[in-house]
Design a protein around this motif. Structure first.
Motif, PDB file in Angstrom:
ATOM      1  N   HIS A 233       0.949  -1.414  -0.200  1.00  0.00           N
ATOM      2  CA  HIS A 233      -0.030  -0.049  -0.165  1.00  0.00           C
ATOM      3  C   HIS A 233       0.788   1.349  -0.029  1.00  0.00           C
ATOM      4  N   ASP A 234       2.410   1.096  -0.139  1.00  0.00           N
ATOM      5  CA  ASP A 234       2.821   2.285  -0.016  1.00  0.00           C
ATOM      6  C   ASP A 234       3.432   2.612  -1.755  1.00  0.00           C
ATOM      7  N   THR A 235       2.446   3.594  -2.095  1.00  0.00           N
ATOM      8  CA  THR A 235       2.442   3.897  -3.496  1.00  0.00           C
ATOM      9  C   THR A 235       4.045   4.490  -3.903  1.00  0.00           C
ATOM     10  N   ALA A 236       4.775   5.051  -2.699  1.00  0.00           N
ATOM     11  CA  ALA A 236       5.935   5.908  -3.110  1.00  0.00           C
ATOM     12  C   ALA A 236       6.958   4.503  -3.515  1.00  0.00           C
ATOM     13  N   LEU A 237       6.743   3.422  -3.415  1.00  0.00           N
ATOM     14  CA  LEU A 237       7.732   2.353  -3.593  1.00  0.00           C
ATOM     15  C   LEU A 237       7.723   1.984  -5.016  1.00  0.00           C
ATOM     16  N   PRO A 238       8.864   1.589  -5.668  1.00  0.00           N
ATOM     17  CA  PRO A 238       8.565   0.947  -7.052  1.00  0.00           C
ATOM     18  C   PRO A 238       7.703  -0.472  -6.964  1.00  0.00           C
ATOM     19  N   ARG A 239       7.037  -0.435  -8.076  1.00  0.00           N
ATOM     20  CA  ARG A 239       6.280  -1.711  -7.987  1.00  0.00           C
ATOM     21  C   ARG A 239       6.700  -2.919  -7.838  1.00  0.00           C
ATOM     22  N   GLN A 240       7.913  -3.376  -8.108  1.00  0.00           N
ATOM     23  CA  GLN A 240       8.557  -4.628  -7.845  1.00  0.00           C
ATOM     24  C   GLN A 240       8.751  -4.688  -6.316  1.00  0.00           C
ATOM     25  N   ASP A 241       9.243  -3.610  -5.599  1.00  0.00           N
ATOM     26  CA  ASP A 241       9.127  -3.850  -4.241  1.00  0.00           C
ATOM     27  C   ASP A 241       7.709  -3.818  -3.416  1.00  0.00           C
ATOM     28  N   ARG A 242       6.664  -3.436  -4.121  1.00  0.00           N
ATOM     29  CA  ARG A 242       5.487  -3.562  -3.482  1.00  0.00           C
ATOM     30  C   ARG A 242       4.945  -4.741  -3.660  1.00  0.00           C
ATOM     31  N   LEU A 243       5.280  -5.380  -4.717  1.00  0.00           N
ATOM     32  CA  LEU A 243       4.972  -6.949  -5.092  1.00  0.00           C
ATOM     33  C   LEU A 243       5.814  -7.933  -4.749  1.00  0.00           C
ATOM     34  N   ALA A 244       6.746  -7.709  -3.855  1.00  0.00           N
ATOM     35  CA  ALA A 244       7.799  -8.490  -3.504  1.00  0.00           C
ATOM     36  C   ALA A 244       7.144  -9.791  -2.635  1.00  0.00           C
TER      37      ALA A 244
END
Length: 299
Positions: A233-244
């Motif tokens: 839910h942290d939209t500031a992170l790159p997508r690959q980190d959000r979906l790790a």
């Protein structure tokens, strides 16, 4: 591996199956190995502790799922489980397995997202336009697969095709049970700060009672995709980190960087082995609130 009192009948990429050596057919011993596979190859070295951890997580979920499962309750009437595999073995009853892998997706990612990009649908289910990789779906979708014969790849199918394979009553029961179990598991995982993105269930029929029985591993890192909720839910992170995900993605990423998928894959470095175990362990701790019942691998 030879086990006293049991006869080995099958080895998959990561699990081994045994039947009682006395020839009886009421039970199976399902042993989760420490092997790890990626891109259709079993890799070296194995991940120490992985089999026991995933078995413990399956057992934790089985205890919280409101549906009959394949675990044997009365061990006094079954062959003894050998001590050398006791922490990574499930003593189960024999079932007539349905040839359907029951996949439920609460998020659009992986092969489902790839299919959506091509067709706008997943397994025949039309989805709204404009969805991105990792988007949560308003309602989980059931996207079954046909379990192909040994040596062949499973095939994503429509619900209509599953009806052709197993009949309308069984296909409907598989779908309804899968969606119900996914929803309950997703809600429980959310209370632990974890997003359950998708999973697969397998079911069989008890030949004595005719009841639908949940089998195989359940809601583990090898059968499910979990994300850290705070990162997701942290939209500031790159997508690959959000979906790790809490699984062997570390292994896949390393192989993709160091192997062109020709010939035999290289051996995994010790740090990749340790990091992979730690990712599996972290999910176990987050969900159950306790440590795995053995010493973790040092990172």
């Amino acid at each position: 591996m030879q086990l006293a009192g049991w006869r080995h009948i099958y080895s998959g990429k990561v699990r081994d199956l045994y039947t009682p050596a006395d020839g009886s057919d009421a039970h199976l011993l399902v042993v989760a190995s420490n092997r790890v596979s990626a891109f259709d190859h079993v890799l070296e070295p194995p991940i120490p502790g992985k089999g026991a951890l995933l078995t413990a997580l399956s057992n934790w979920w089985f205890a919280r799922i409101d549906l009959p499962n394949h675990l044997v309750d009365d061990r006094a009437a079954a062959p003894e489980v050998p001590a050398e595999v006791a922490d990574r073995a499930m003593l189960t009853r024999r079932l007539e397995m349905h040839p359907i892998e029951c996949v439920v997706r609460g998020a659009l990612t992986g092969s489902g997202y790839a299919e959506y990009e091509r067709t706008g649908a997943v397994c025949g289910i039309e989805l709204p336009a404009g969805l991105r990789d990792g988007d949560l779906l308003d309602t989980p979708i059931y996207t079954p697969a046909y379990k192909a014969p040994l040596g062949e790849h499973d095939e994503n199918i429509t619900f209509a095709r599953s009806v052709e394979l197993v009949g309308e009553d069984v296909a409907t029961a598989l779908r309804d049970a899968s969606l119900r179990l996914f929803t309950a598991a997703r809600d429980l995982a959310a209370t632990r700060g974890v997003v359950l993105a998708d999973t697969k269930f397998e079911f069989g029929r008890d030949p004595l009672t005719g009841e639908l029985v949940l089998a195989d591993e359940v809601l583990t890192s090898d059968s499910s995709r979990y994300w850290d909720a705070s990162a997701y839910h942290d939209t500031a992170l790159p997508r690959q980190d959000r979906l790790a995900s809490f699984d062997k993605q570390i292994v896949r990423n390393w192989l993709s960087e160091h192997w062109d998928r020709t010939g035999e894959p290289p051996a995994l470095p010790e740090r990749i082995v340790a990091q992979t175990y730690e990712r599996y362990r972290e999910l176990y701790v987050r969900l159950t609130g306790g440590e795995p019942p053995y010493a973790p691998v040092a990172v």
